[in-house]
Scaffold this active site. Structure first.
Site, PDB file in Angstrom:
ATOM      1  CE  LYS A 215      -2.931   3.179   0.738  1.00  6.91           C
ATOM      2  NZ  LYS A 215      -4.090   3.598   0.003  1.00  6.91           N
ATOM      3  CB  CYS A 269      -3.292   9.005   0.460  1.00  3.98           C
ATOM      4  SG  CYS A 269      -4.987   8.995   1.047  1.00  3.98           S
TER       5      CYS A 269
HETATM    6  N1  SAJ Z   1      -1.374  15.218  -8.551  1.00  2.00           N
HETATM    7  C1  SAJ Z   1      -0.472  15.880  -9.375  1.00  2.00           C
HETATM    8  N2  SAJ Z   1      -0.187  15.348 -10.600  1.00  2.00           N
HETATM    9  C2  SAJ Z   1      -0.780  14.199 -11.043  1.00  2.00           C
HETATM   10  C3  SAJ Z   1      -1.688  13.519 -10.201  1.00  2.00           C
HETATM   11  C4  SAJ Z   1      -1.970  14.046  -8.948  1.00  2.00           C
HETATM   12  O1  SAJ Z   1       0.079  16.931  -9.011  1.00  2.00           O
HETATM   13  O2  SAJ Z   1      -0.488  13.806 -12.176  1.00  2.00           O
HETATM   14  C5  SAJ Z   1      -1.689  15.756  -7.220  1.00  2.00           C
HETATM   15  C6  SAJ Z   1      -3.183  16.064  -7.018  1.00  2.00           C
HETATM   16  O3  SAJ Z   1      -3.511  17.335  -7.503  1.00  2.00           O
HETATM   17  C7  SAJ Z   1      -3.302  15.964  -5.501  1.00  2.00           C
HETATM   18  C8  SAJ Z   1      -2.304  14.873  -5.144  1.00  2.00           C
HETATM   19  O4  SAJ Z   1      -1.436  14.745  -6.266  1.00  2.00           O
HETATM   20  O5  SAJ Z   1      -2.902  17.170  -4.870  1.00  2.00           O
HETATM   21  C9  SAJ Z   1      -2.924  13.518  -4.846  1.00  2.00           C
HETATM   22  O6  SAJ Z   1      -3.991  13.240  -5.749  1.00  2.00           O
HETATM   23  P1  SAJ Z   1      -4.261  11.809  -6.393  1.00  2.00           P
HETATM   24  O7  SAJ Z   1      -5.465  11.912  -7.248  1.00  2.00           O
HETATM   25  O8  SAJ Z   1      -3.027  11.320  -7.047  1.00  2.00           O
HETATM   26  O9  SAJ Z   1      -4.467  10.834  -5.159  1.00  2.00           O
HETATM   27  P2  SAJ Z   1      -5.381  10.798  -3.826  1.00  2.00           P
HETATM   28  O10 SAJ Z   1      -4.568  11.285  -2.676  1.00  2.00           O
HETATM   29  O11 SAJ Z   1      -6.710  11.428  -4.028  1.00  2.00           O
HETATM   30  O12 SAJ Z   1      -5.592   9.200  -3.712  1.00  2.00           O
HETATM   31  C10 SAJ Z   1      -4.452   8.336  -3.665  1.00  2.00           C
HETATM   32  C11 SAJ Z   1      -4.658   7.195  -4.677  1.00  2.00           C
HETATM   33  N3  SAJ Z   1      -3.408   6.442  -4.828  1.00  2.00           N
HETATM   34  C12 SAJ Z   1      -2.899   6.151  -6.053  1.00  2.00           C
HETATM   35  O13 SAJ Z   1      -3.409   6.524  -7.080  1.00  2.00           O
HETATM   36  C13 SAJ Z   1      -1.663   5.319  -6.061  1.00  2.00           C
HETATM   37  C14 SAJ Z   1      -5.782   6.294  -4.203  1.00  2.00           C
HETATM   38  O14 SAJ Z   1      -5.929   5.169  -5.062  1.00  2.00           O
HETATM   39  C15 SAJ Z   1      -5.492   5.807  -2.769  1.00  2.00           C
HETATM   40  O15 SAJ Z   1      -6.528   4.980  -2.262  1.00  2.00           O
HETATM   41  C16 SAJ Z   1      -5.409   7.038  -1.881  1.00  2.00           C
HETATM   42  O16 SAJ Z   1      -4.312   7.835  -2.353  1.00  2.00           O
HETATM   43  C17 SAJ Z   1      -5.180   6.567  -0.444  1.00  2.00           C
HETATM   44  O17 SAJ Z   1      -6.166   6.559   0.327  1.00  2.00           O
HETATM   45  O18 SAJ Z   1      -4.082   6.154  -0.112  1.00  2.00           O
END
Ligand code: SAJ
Length: 418
Positions: A215, A269
């Site tokens: 995870k 996360c």
């Molecule tokens: N972000 C970027 N660039 C990207 C993608 C995201 O800057 O290309 C930023 C987003 O704007 C945000 C942050 O990253 O600020 C996190 O966003 P996210 O959509 O990547 O993830 P979370 O935190 O909403 O959810 C993540 C997910 N993990 C993965 O995709 C590996 C989700 O599947 C998990 O269940 C969740 O963390 C968790 O609970 O751990």
């Protein structure tokens, strides 16, 4: 024959993960008792209402409560299975704070009669599930716990991390593959029987520490990839190149898949979990630590870019579009956009800053105390400003009439207006 659970489940923690899990089980005929320390959450769920916003969850909660399968309480009840879904924040030194898990375990211990399974869903450092087994052994010396028994134990302990994406929780909860790690193989099998009630994806059995590490690895992988994109964006900015164009071209290679640069990484996360790996092996986690530092530095860089653009004007007005931690959600906690707006406002106390966030009606407390900040609709913010900083890629901003931006200095941290 494949084992499928029947019995009563207590879900400890009715947050973004616990409540959807409770609903997924209850709507499939399992008796579920939701437990939470917050009386407002317990009252809302008992009335069949949602304490927070998540697509498709509201109908699930009201349905599960109305058919009598889901109830909520502040007291941990007797149950056949316990699912712990409480927060694991980090301390100032980035070590994990597992105190909420320990409190949940202390409340489960007196309820155990033998035969129950205790499942940890909260994202946790490697070894946490083993710690639960040990804590239960101390609290209940009359019972045999799996870490101390080669053969049959009285209680089963497993880790089953959630991997759902906020905004798509109800879909991903059912369709994602699940990793189920047991202290023993039997523990993993017992836990898998519960997820089989609603999971349509594969259920992968492993040991508890590998599940914990898997995870953390998922979120660290994403953090490192975003850090790579964010570092590229700084390099491209200094070379007067468009990072999104460069990444788009590179990603046309069949084995390259770079994520998007942004104003920083927020949420509960991805910005947290990699630290649990660093904490477990500080000397060895060089790349993972550096990625965290790169992503944590990005909001400061964005704020200072906007401040330096403001120095070109005598009496500028700045529009900041978006406060949420990512697109199309209402969650402003742990958001780089909030940090950026605060830093700009504090750096330029005499400059008026107009903030637009379609998913909120009030500024968060940290920003509300700053006299030079105002929350206004996006159109008004852009119309009245000399500088427009785009911080969140909400659909509303993507589809905004671009002619509004004519003649403005635009700083697009998400690359949506290129
Ligand atoms: N972000 C970027 N660039 C990207 C993608 C995201 O800057 O290309 C930023 C987003 O704007 C945000 C942050 O990253 O600020 C996190 O966003 P996210 O959509 O990547 O993830 P979370 O935190 O909403 O959810 C993540 C997910 N993990 C993965 O995709 C590996 C989700 O599947 C998990 O269940 C969740 O963390 C968790 O609970 O751990």
């Amino acid at each position: 024959m494949t084992e499928v659970f029947s019995g009563r489940v207590a879900v400890i923690g009715l947050g973004y993960i616990g409540l959807p899990t409770a609903v997924a089980l209850a709507t499939r005929g399992i008796d579920v008792v939701g437990v939470d320390v917050n009386p407002a959450t317990v009252e809302a769920v008992s009335r069949g209402q949602l304490p927070f916003v998540e697509p498709d969850l509201a109908v699930g909660v009201s349905g599960a409560v109305s058919i009598g399968r889901l109830t909520a309480t502040m007291e941990t009840p007797e149950a056949d299975a316990y699912i712990i879904a409480v927060p694991t924040p980090f301390n100032d030194d980035h070590t994990a704070d597992v105190s909420y898990i320990e409190k949940a375990v202390a409340q489960i211990a007196p309820q155990l009669r033998g035969g129950e399974i205790v499942i940890l869903e909260s994202t946790s450092p490697p070894g946490t599930s083993m710690g639960i087994s040990r804590q239960l052994a101390e609290l209940r010396p009359d019972l045999t716990l799996p870490h101390a028994s080669e053969g049959m134990a009285d209680i089963y302990v497993a880790h089953c991390p959630e991997r759902v994406l906020p905004g798509r929780v109800m879909i991903e909860m059912v369709t994602n593959d699940r990793v189920v790690g047991g202290i023993t193989r039997r523990c993993a099998e017992k836990a898998a029987a519960i997820y089989r009630v609603f999971a349509q994806g594969d259920i992968l059995l492993t040991d508890a520490a590998s599940a914990e590490m898997a995870k953390l690895t998922e979120n660290a992988y994403r953090d490192v990839n975003i850090a790579f994109a964010n570092e590229l964006s700084l390099i491209c900015e200094s070379l007067h190149l468009d990072a999104w164009e460069v990444i788009k071209m590179a990603n046309r290679h069949p084995r390259v898949n770079i994520l998007n640069p942004g104003p920083g990484v927020g949420g509960h996360c991805i910005a947290v979990d990699p630290w649990f790996i660093v904490g477990a092996a500080p000397e060895l986690s060089k790349l993972i630590r550096t990625a965290r530092e790169i992503n944590d530095h990005k909001p400061h860089h964005v704020a200072q870019q906007v401040v330096s653009k403001a120095s070109r004007f005598r009496d500028p007005t700045i529009a900041c579009l978006g406060l949420a931690f990512k697109a199309n959600i209402d969650d402003l906690r742990e958001s780089p956009a909030v940090d950026i707006v605060e830093e700009i406002a504090r750096s330029l106390p005499d400059v008026e800053i107009l903030v637009a966030e379609p998913f909120t009606t009030a500024l968060p407390q940290r920003l509300a105390v700053l006299p030079n900040l105002r929350l206004v609709p996006a159109e008004k913010a852009v119309e009245t400003s000399d500088i427009v900083a785009l911080l969140v890629d909400h659909d509303q901003f993507r589809s905004m009439n671009r002619s509004w931006l004519a003649g403005k200095v635009v700083y697009d941290t998400r690359g949506i207006w290129r």
